[in-house]
Design a protein around this motif. Structure first.
Motif, PDB file in Angstrom:
ATOM      1  N   ALA A  72       2.026  11.202   3.022  1.00 46.00           N
ATOM      2  CA  ALA A  72       2.309  12.643   3.081  1.00 46.00           C
ATOM      3  C   ALA A  72       2.621  13.190   1.692  1.00 46.00           C
ATOM      4  O   ALA A  72       2.137  14.256   1.290  1.00 46.00           O
ATOM      5  CB  ALA A  72       3.485  12.892   4.029  1.00 46.00           C
ATOM      6  N   TYR A  73       3.411  12.442   0.950  1.00 42.85           N
ATOM      7  CA  TYR A  73       3.797  12.850  -0.407  1.00 42.85           C
ATOM      8  C   TYR A  73       2.563  12.975  -1.308  1.00 42.85           C
ATOM      9  O   TYR A  73       2.375  13.990  -2.006  1.00 42.85           O
ATOM     10  CB  TYR A  73       4.775  11.805  -0.928  1.00 42.85           C
ATOM     11  CG  TYR A  73       5.103  11.846  -2.396  1.00 42.85           C
ATOM     12  CD1 TYR A  73       5.738  12.949  -2.965  1.00 42.85           C
ATOM     13  CD2 TYR A  73       4.835  10.752  -3.221  1.00 42.85           C
ATOM     14  CE1 TYR A  73       6.074  12.960  -4.313  1.00 42.85           C
ATOM     15  CE2 TYR A  73       5.171  10.754  -4.561  1.00 42.85           C
ATOM     16  CZ  TYR A  73       5.785  11.858  -5.109  1.00 42.85           C
ATOM     17  OH  TYR A  73       6.117  11.862  -6.435  1.00 42.85           O
ATOM     18  N   ALA A  74       1.706  11.950  -1.276  1.00 43.10           N
ATOM     19  CA  ALA A  74       0.534  11.959  -2.147  1.00 43.10           C
ATOM     20  C   ALA A  74      -0.444  13.054  -1.748  1.00 43.10           C
ATOM     21  O   ALA A  74      -1.016  13.733  -2.615  1.00 43.10           O
ATOM     22  CB  ALA A  74      -0.149  10.587  -2.106  1.00 43.10           C
ATOM     23  N   PHE A  98       0.841  -1.210   0.000  1.00 45.40           N
ATOM     24  CA  PHE A  98       0.000   0.000   0.000  1.00 45.40           C
ATOM     25  C   PHE A  98       0.873   1.257   0.000  1.00 45.40           C
ATOM     26  O   PHE A  98       0.511   2.268  -0.595  1.00 45.40           O
ATOM     27  CB  PHE A  98      -0.939  -0.004   1.207  1.00 45.40           C
ATOM     28  CG  PHE A  98      -2.170  -0.837   0.977  1.00 45.40           C
ATOM     29  CD1 PHE A  98      -3.261  -0.309   0.296  1.00 45.40           C
ATOM     30  CD2 PHE A  98      -2.236  -2.152   1.400  1.00 45.40           C
ATOM     31  CE1 PHE A  98      -4.394  -1.079   0.057  1.00 45.40           C
ATOM     32  CE2 PHE A  98      -3.360  -2.931   1.171  1.00 45.40           C
ATOM     33  CZ  PHE A  98      -4.444  -2.395   0.490  1.00 45.40           C
ATOM     34  N   GLY A  99       2.014   1.173   0.667  1.00 50.97           N
ATOM     35  CA  GLY A  99       2.930   2.320   0.666  1.00 50.97           C
ATOM     36  C   GLY A  99       3.404   2.654  -0.737  1.00 50.97           C
ATOM     37  O   GLY A  99       3.345   3.813  -1.175  1.00 50.97           O
ATOM     38  N   PHE A 100       3.832   1.646  -1.468  1.00 51.09           N
ATOM     39  CA  PHE A 100       4.307   1.894  -2.829  1.00 51.09           C
ATOM     40  C   PHE A 100       3.155   2.248  -3.765  1.00 51.09           C
ATOM     41  O   PHE A 100       3.356   2.952  -4.753  1.00 51.09           O
ATOM     42  CB  PHE A 100       5.055   0.673  -3.356  1.00 51.09           C
ATOM     43  CG  PHE A 100       6.458   0.573  -2.840  1.00 51.09           C
ATOM     44  CD1 PHE A 100       7.380   1.574  -3.101  1.00 51.09           C
ATOM     45  CD2 PHE A 100       6.872  -0.514  -2.087  1.00 51.09           C
ATOM     46  CE1 PHE A 100       8.673   1.505  -2.623  1.00 51.09           C
ATOM     47  CE2 PHE A 100       8.166  -0.598  -1.599  1.00 51.09           C
ATOM     48  CZ  PHE A 100       9.068   0.415  -1.867  1.00 51.09           C
ATOM     49  N   ALA A 101       1.944   1.756  -3.460  1.00 50.32           N
ATOM     50  CA  ALA A 101       0.803   2.064  -4.327  1.00 50.32           C
ATOM     51  C   ALA A 101       0.448   3.550  -4.284  1.00 50.32           C
ATOM     52  O   ALA A 101      -0.176   4.064  -5.214  1.00 50.32           O
ATOM     53  CB  ALA A 101      -0.398   1.221  -3.910  1.00 50.32           C
ATOM     54  N   LEU A 102       0.824   4.231  -3.211  1.00 52.46           N
ATOM     55  CA  LEU A 102       0.541   5.670  -3.129  1.00 52.46           C
ATOM     56  C   LEU A 102       1.550   6.498  -3.917  1.00 52.46           C
ATOM     57  O   LEU A 102       1.303   7.663  -4.226  1.00 52.46           O
ATOM     58  CB  LEU A 102       0.547   6.118  -1.661  1.00 52.46           C
ATOM     59  CG  LEU A 102      -0.661   5.670  -0.840  1.00 52.46           C
ATOM     60  CD1 LEU A 102      -0.445   6.001   0.623  1.00 52.46           C
ATOM     61  CD2 LEU A 102      -1.924   6.343  -1.349  1.00 52.46           C
ATOM     62  N   VAL A 103       2.693   5.895  -4.212  1.00 58.03           N
ATOM     63  CA  VAL A 103       3.740   6.640  -4.919  1.00 58.03           C
ATOM     64  C   VAL A 103       3.265   7.137  -6.286  1.00 58.03           C
ATOM     65  O   VAL A 103       3.460   8.316  -6.620  1.00 58.03           O
ATOM     66  CB  VAL A 103       5.018   5.784  -5.045  1.00 58.03           C
ATOM     67  CG1 VAL A 103       6.024   6.428  -5.991  1.00 58.03           C
ATOM     68  CG2 VAL A 103       5.644   5.594  -3.675  1.00 58.03           C
ATOM     69  N   PRO A 104       2.627   6.291  -7.111  1.00 61.14           N
ATOM     70  CA  PRO A 104       2.173   6.795  -8.418  1.00 61.14           C
ATOM     71  C   PRO A 104       1.195   7.959  -8.317  1.00 61.14           C
ATOM     72  O   PRO A 104       1.180   8.818  -9.191  1.00 61.14           O
ATOM     73  CB  PRO A 104       1.509   5.566  -9.051  1.00 61.14           C
ATOM     74  CG  PRO A 104       2.144   4.404  -8.383  1.00 61.14           C
ATOM     75  CD  PRO A 104       2.388   4.845  -6.976  1.00 61.14           C
ATOM     76  N   ILE A 105       0.388   7.990  -7.267  1.00 62.25           N
ATOM     77  CA  ILE A 105      -0.547   9.110  -7.110  1.00 62.25           C
ATOM     78  C   ILE A 105       0.224  10.409  -6.911  1.00 62.25           C
ATOM     79  O   ILE A 105      -0.038  11.421  -7.567  1.00 62.25           O
ATOM     80  CB  ILE A 105      -1.505   8.846  -5.934  1.00 62.25           C
ATOM     81  CG1 ILE A 105      -2.340   7.595  -6.212  1.00 62.25           C
ATOM     82  CG2 ILE A 105      -2.411  10.052  -5.686  1.00 62.25           C
ATOM     83  CD1 ILE A 105      -3.161   7.120  -5.038  1.00 62.25           C
TER      84      ILE A 105
END
Lengths: 550, 424
Positions: A526-528, A465-472
């Motif tokens: 936080a990034y997303a 789930f952590g990496f899944a937010l990266v593309p957003i």
């Protein structure tokens, strides 16, 4: 850069000419007008009206004084005469009919093109488990050597990430203008400065951390791998800039073959430290392939063409270029710190639990964490397709709006943002949810041994789930980059990196390394969120944001 | 560098305030006196020229470089020179490897990790050692030349951090050197009275820990002098010696005599500065062979000595007056003969059991004769702090795998905490 020199002729103000017929009697002025007509067409190949010609003349440096030197009252009067001559030199452009493709077909094509980003890494994983060596990874490394390679990769990735972003920004800027001399100028200088900074960073880390804590032999392994990995990653940057995804995949595939062959040749019977050092040479050999591919790609894509008909090129101030692209470098640096700092912090905590004051390669944590990275292979294509779609739709959308219709444009942009981001979020969520189970079902148990260790499955699920937010966050950052607003992505990536590092540190301080995956999730959230809110706000401002980006 | 290539003499000196004369795309100079020529020189073919035909690019560099431009231009060179200098300097100054983590390699790339005593990367290995520095010391790295320690008569033994050598035999007549996986401590020439040389720790170990020594069989005494004797000594001494001058210690020693007789002695000594009075608690005839000794004592009334896994001496009603914390002494003593003893390992053991953690549920760990099923991710091999180390092959049978994982032969000390890292 200047294309020709544009100042108008100067001289004493003579008799004021009235029309073109009158000017025909003065051959010198008449000839000058022919020259200026060609120069106007050089600037604007299809001037639609008098104003276009006047604008071109003014951009060439003409003022009233210059116009009077040719016998006209004003620049507009000069423009009338020049416009009358322009048709002589006008070359109609060949009309290229746009390829008719359905939006879904185009989206699918863009998705596949974007997915090539991940192909090198998939190939590397496959080769790793077949040949036990792939690029900088080796399943035969001792834990001490694995720690060195891991540290070297972290340093090389964050440095190359920064350099690649800066190069992509400026290089693409000139590349899309087909200003090939400046593309080469940019690539050369960014590579030189990147290599210099990377060497300095490697030397400082080698001197003040690695050798004092690990000794000379491991320190040499670190330096060797850091340089080789950095060379590999950085040499791929021009290929990303030129969007030569297929070349990148081909070069990486060849590099894998070379690495595998070199590893067999160099270190077939060597063990321990010797094996590691020789493997580093193999990695360097593989990097050479990508360097060569990159060089050839840059040379072929920017080595010739119409733009090289420019005879004089005035390069920009290097320090200004570096300063302007610095935010993108910070973004690239922070982005890689955000996604890679977890294993580093976990490794330090692992060393602490073992009673040593040094980074120890946390193979169990890495085994789960790295599998979750496969999320990105599936999702990066969506980011690419979404931003391509946005680019195609934005200009027509704004161009077709009347002055009183900006509200509709803004609504359309908000809808575009909502559809793209929510679609990506939903698909990312599904991928994150399904991937761990799928991997455990598909992959042999030997590969997923780490997942079956205590806490391994939880680490995989959370990291997924952590990496899944990266593309957003990446898509929202691309919106902002597209509109020349790098500040929010920089803040988002920096915040993500800090949150990820701090959260991971707090959670693994008691030795439960699997909890470190929550640090990644906190950081990418936080990034997303930051980039998402900022990009929505910018897109909601519609035409203001668009025109402010010029 | 931008400023070194073809500087344009006409450009930039005036700050660009004067407009440059117009030039056409075809490269016609505006100073050309004949405008018609300019027009004729322009060839529409230029615009249709094949893209493969490359034209020369003329760079129009900026004017005279400012200090800022110079700094930016020279940065790569400075950075590279600095980097090379740092790497070369560090490489020349440093040496060897520092293995703070021990790894036991297994089949399929699996490893067991545990901490190892630190080793220095340069000649300085003295300093205040921690108890953890004295755990599982195996003398696997050859030592360098002994180095003097500033303000001390002791010698550092690089790369072993937190250890120092000293003794009554003097540095000229004694040595402590590590090679072949053994620590060799010896007296070079015979002396009329007892002289010794030892390796001890610069840091102390709490009296709640056990002191475990492993040594090769002491060699026979080769001289036939009647009073000659060689001793392998394993001692535990108060760490207050430097401050108080007290040389109070517990001792376990194997004495070797010229005729081949051997005896094993356990006792303690009390003294100040020199000539401690020895109290023999137990003496027994002994046969040649490797020696593994564990000593547990609180320094006052309690003392337990285990030799090769068996209790040799135990008492709780002593009055030894040895003030903890304590320091181990790996020592040789000799009289009227040159003599060298060899130690294969030492460990300050502060925890019982051997624990292998990070195991998948259901894993069965086997070490020696013991097979233990992992619970909550850990397999615990029971044992006391004075239990002898186990040297052998550890195997893990992980559920879902067809072949058990076998690790290389290794010595597992009581108190070891091993972390399992699966391979493929």
């Amino acid at each position: 850069m200047s294309v020709d020199t544009d100042a108008p002729p100067t001289g004493p103000v003579g008799r004021i000419a009235r029309d073109l017929d009158e000017l025909r009697t003065e051959s010198s002025v008449y000839d000058d007008l022919h020259v200026e007509a060609r120069r106007v067409l050089d600037r604007n190949p299809e001037p639609r009206n008098l104003r276009d010609v006047a604008v071109a003349l003014e951009s060439m440096g003409y003022t009233t004084t210059g116009a009077r030197a040719l016998g006209f009252d004003s620049v507009f009067d000069l423009a009338v005469a020049v416009f009358d001559l322009a048709y002589l030199y006008y070359l109609p452009r060949a009309h290229v009919a746009p390829e008719r493709r359905s939006s879904w077909r185009r989206f699918a094509d863009d998705y596949l093109a974007g997915s090539w980003y991940g192909v090198p890494w998939i190939m590397a994983i496959v080769v790793l488990f077949v040949g036990r060596v792939a690029l900088w990874s080796s399943l035969d490394s001792t834990p001490q050597v694995a720690a060195m390679v891991s540290l070297a990769f972290f340093l090389a990735a964050v440095l190359a990430g920064a350099c690649s972003q800066m190069l992509a920004r400026k290089g693409t800027f000139y590349f899309l203008q087909e200003n090939y001399p400046l593309v080469r100028w940019t690539v050369t200088r960014f590579l030189v400065y990147s290599v210099a900074i990377a060497l300095l960073a490697v030397a400082v880390t080698y001197t003040f951390y690695v050798v004092p804590y690990y000794g000379l032999h491991l320190g040499e392994v670190f330096a060797e791998f850091a340089v080789a990995i950095f060379a590999f990653l950085l040499s791929a940057a021009p290929l990303y800039m030129l969007r030569r995804f297929y070349t990148l995949a081909l070069a990486t595939g060849l590099a894998l073959v070379v690495t595998l062959a070199s590893a067999r040749l160099f270190s077939g019977n060597a063990t321990g430290m010797r094996h590691a050092q020789l493997l580093g040479l193999a990695v360097g050999s593989g990097a050479m392939v990508v360097i060569a591919a990159s060089y050839l790609a840059v040379r072929s894509d920017t080595g010739s063409g119409d733009a090289d008909s420019l005879t004089i090129v005035k390069p920009p101030e290097l320090r200004v270029v570096l300063w302007q692209s610095a935010p993108y470098g910070v973004y690239g640096f922070a982005y890689f710190v955000m996604i890679l700092v977890g294993p580093v912090v976990a490794g330090l905590a692992y060393g602490h639990t073992l009673g040593v004051n040094q980074f120890v390669y946390p193979s169990t944590f890495e085994g789960s964490f790295d599998l979750a990275l496969l999320d990105l292979v599936i999702l990066l294509g969506l980011v690419h397709a979404s931003i391509e779609r946005f680019g195609r739709r934005l200009v027509p959308l704004l161009k077709d709006q009347t002055l009183d219709g900006w509200g509709l444009a803004r609504t359309a942009l908000r809808r575009e943002w909502a559809i793209s981001v929510s679609t990506l979020a939903v698909i990312s969520g599904v991928v994150a949810w399904a991937l761990p189970g799928l991997l455990l079902y598909v992959l042999p148990s030997s590969i997923t041994a780490a997942v079956r260790s205590p806490g391994g499955l939880m680490a995989l699920e959370v990291a997924s789930f952590g990496f899944a937010l990266v593309p957003i966050g990446m898509l929202c950052s691309q919106y902002l980059f597209f509109l020349g607003r790098p500040r929010a992505p920089v803040i988002g990536a920096l915040s993500g990196a800090i949150v990820s590092a701090v959260t991971t540190t707090v959670l693994v301080r008691n030795g439960d390394l699997a909890m470190g995956a929550w640090g990644l999730l906190a950081g990418t959230t936080a990034y997303a969120v930051i980039t998402g809110l900022a990009s929505y706000r910018v897109l909601a401002a519609g035409e203001e944001s668009f025109y402010a980006s010029f | 560098m931008p400023h070194s290539e073809q500087p344009d003499e006409d450009c930039g000196r005036d700050g660009g305030s004067v407009p440059e004369p117009p030039r056409s795309r075809a490269g016609i100079s505006p100073k050309d006196p004949d405008p018609p020529e300019r027009i004729e020189s322009w060839d529409p073919v230029d615009d249709q020229m094949e893209s493969a035909v490359r034209r020369q690019v003329q760079w129009n560099w900026h004017g005279r470089p400012s200090w800022g431009r110079k700094a930016v231009a020279v940065f790569p060179l400075v950075a590279v020179v600095l980097a090379v200098g740092l790497i070369v300097h560090t490489t020349v100054e440093a040496q060897g490897a520092i293995d703070q983590v021990q790894s036991v390699l297994g089949t399929g790339g699996a490893t067991l990790l545990l901490s190892a005593p630190p080793q220095s990367s340069n000649g300085s290995s003295a300093g205040t050692g921690q108890t953890s520095d004295y755990r599982d010391v195996t003398f696997s790295q050859p030592s360098g030349t002994n180095q003097p320690i500033q303000g001390s008569t002791s010698l550092a033994v690089p790369p072993y951090v937190g250890w120092e050598a000293n003794g009554s035999a003097g540095a000229d007549n004694a040595f402590a050197v590590v090679n072949g996986g053994l620590l060799h401590v010896g007296v070079r020439r015979p002396t009329p009275d007892y002289r010794g040389w030892f390796l001890t720790t610069t840091g102390a170990t709490p009296d709640t820990c056990a002191f475990q020594f492993s040594a090769a069989s002491p060699p026979p005494v080769t001289v036939s002098t009647a009073g000659a004797v060689g001793e392998l000594v394993m001692a535990v001494q108060t760490s207050n010696t430097v401050a108080t001058g007290d040389i109070n210690y517990v001792v376990v020693a194997e004495n070797v005599y010229p005729g081949g007789q051997r005896s094993l002695v356990a006792g303690y000594s009390l003294g100040h500065l020199s000539h401690a009075s020895e109290h023999i608690l137990k003496r027994a005839p002994w046969a040649p062979g490797p020696l593994q000794v564990a000593i547990e004592t609180n320094g006052e009334n309690s003392l337990g000595v285990w030799v090769n896994g068996a209790l040799f001496f135990s008492a709780t009603d002593l009055h030894m007056g040895i003030v903890p914390p304590l320091e181990p002494y790996l020592e040789v003593q000799a009289r009227q003969t040159a003599y060298t003893v060899s130690f294969s390992g030492y460990s300050s053991v502060c925890q019982s059991n051997i624990v292998v953690s990070n195991l998948p549920n259901g894993t069965v760990a086997t070490l020696g004769q013991q097979s233990i099923a992992a619970q909550n991710g850990s397999a615990v091999f029971p044992g006391g702090m004075a239990s002898p180390p186990v040297t052998g092959v550890l195997t893990l049978t992980v559920p879902g795998t067809t072949h058990p994982i076998r690790f290389d032969p290794h010595t597992y000390w009581p108190g070891d905490r091993l972390s399992f890292a699966p391979g493929t």
